[in-house]
Write a protein that holds these residues in place. Sequence first.
Motif, PDB file in Angstrom:
ATOM      1  N   TYR A 200      -0.695   1.049  -5.326  1.00 48.18           N
ATOM      2  CA  TYR A 200       0.249   0.348  -4.458  1.00 48.18           C
ATOM      3  C   TYR A 200       1.631   0.642  -5.029  1.00 48.18           C
ATOM      4  O   TYR A 200       1.751   1.205  -6.115  1.00 48.18           O
ATOM      5  CB  TYR A 200      -0.033  -1.164  -4.477  1.00 48.18           C
TER       6      TYR A 200
ATOM      7  N   ALA B 175      -3.484   6.741   1.686  1.00 55.05           N
ATOM      8  CA  ALA B 175      -3.666   5.860   0.528  1.00 55.05           C
ATOM      9  C   ALA B 175      -3.955   6.770  -0.665  1.00 55.05           C
ATOM     10  O   ALA B 175      -4.413   7.907  -0.492  1.00 55.05           O
ATOM     11  CB  ALA B 175      -4.839   4.916   0.783  1.00 55.05           C
TER      12      ALA B 175
ATOM     13  N   ARG C 299       0.853  -1.209   0.000  1.00 52.64           N
ATOM     14  CA  ARG C 299       0.000   0.000   0.000  1.00 52.64           C
ATOM     15  C   ARG C 299       0.876   1.240   0.000  1.00 52.64           C
ATOM     16  O   ARG C 299       1.941   1.229   0.631  1.00 52.64           O
ATOM     17  CB  ARG C 299      -0.819   0.049   1.293  1.00 52.64           C
TER      18      ARG C 299
END
Length: 344
Positions: free
Chosen positions: A158, A145, A18
Motif C-alpha cells: 500500500y 496491485a 492500495r
Amino acid sequence: MSVTETLRATIAAEGPIRFETFMDLALYHEGGFFSTGPLRSSATGDFLTSPEVSPWFGRTIGKYLASKRIETLVEVGAGSGSLLTPVLEDLPDIDVWAVEASPMARSSLENVIPHDRVADSFGRLPKRFSGAIVANELIDNLPVALAIKTDDGWNEHYVGVEGDEFVMVEVPARPDVVAWADVYGGEVTVDGIVEVQLAATSWLHRAIDRLESGVVVLIDYGGTAEELEPRRSQGTLRTYRGHHLGPDPLLEPGETDITVDVNFTALLAVAAERGVVAELHRQDDFLSEWGLRDIVRELKLKELEMARGGETMSQLVVRSERIDAETLLHPRGLGDFRVLIVEI
Ligand SMILES: C[S@@+](CC[C@H](N)C(=O)[O-])C[C@H]1O[C@@H](n2cnc3c(N)ncnc32)[C@H](O)[C@@H]1O
C-alpha cells in the motif's frame, strides 16, 4: 488540487491506500499524468508507440480488420488518433468510435473522427455491437496491485506517507490479490514482486460483454506468466518521462507515466473462462503475416529504383518510411510486443 495534494489528503483521511488507487490517481485524476500537460504519446511527448512510429502499423491492422469484415471499430486508449487515421484511409466506411481517458487525447481525436464519436469511457458506446475493439498500449497503463512474496504467502504494497515522502507500506495481501498472484505469478522467490492485474482482466471481461460478435485486439508489451518469471525479483513496474525511464513511481506522482508488463496468461484465461477463442502472437510475426515484411521489401526496391534514377530527395523520404516500418518489426523492440486476438 495537485495529485500530490489529493494523495496526501486521501491518505490522511483513510490511512495507507492500495497501490492501484495511487496509480489511478497519479495517472488519470485531476493533475494526473494523462489528465494534464501535452499529448503524451507523440514525438514531442513522453513515449513513442507503434502507430506514432509508422502509419504502416494502422494500415496493417486495418488489413487484418478488413479480412474480418469489421463494420464497427472501437479503439480504446486511442491517443492522438495515429492508429485510426491510416485505418480510416483504407476503410472509409467503417463505423468508428474512440474511447479516451485523457482530455488532450480526446481533443486530438476530434480532428480525426466526429466529436460525438469520441467518448471518455465505455459507458457512451452502444451497449452491444458486432465489430472490433482494438487497444494499443492501453492495458500496461491500467492500475495494478503489488504483491510481495513472503516465506508463507503474499503481502501487498500500500502507499502511505512518512514526513514529506510517499512510502510503500507492506500489509497482508487481499484474498483476490493472493488468488491472482498464486495463479499468474509463476515461480516467485521470497521478496519477488508480482504486479496483480485485476483491472486488466475485468477490462477484458467488459470488452467481451460489449461484443455480440467480432474481435478484441490487444497489443502491448509483456509476455506469458512464464516469460515474465525472470523479472519477478525486481518486478516490471516502471515510469517513463520524456522518452526515458523515469524515477521511482512514488517520487513524482502525476509527472511520469506508470506502467507494467502485461501478463498475457491472465488475459488468455479470461478468454478461456468466457468460452471464446484467443490467440497470442508476437507483433513482428502478426504484422508479417498481414503483409508488413512485403511492404518493407517493396519500399527497399523503390529506394533502389530512385537511387538509380538519381532521385535523391525522394529516395531519402522512402528510406525514412522503410526504416520506420522496419522499426515495428524489430525483434528486440516493438516486434517483441504481443498481439492478443480474442474472437467472439
Ligand atoms: C500509452 S498511451 C497509448 C495511446 C495510443 N493507443 C498509442 O498507441 O499511441 C495509453 C492511452 O490510454 C488511455 N487510457 C488509459 N486508461 C484508459 C481507459 N480506462 N479508458 C480509455 N482510455 C484509457 C490514456 O489516456 C492514454 O492516452
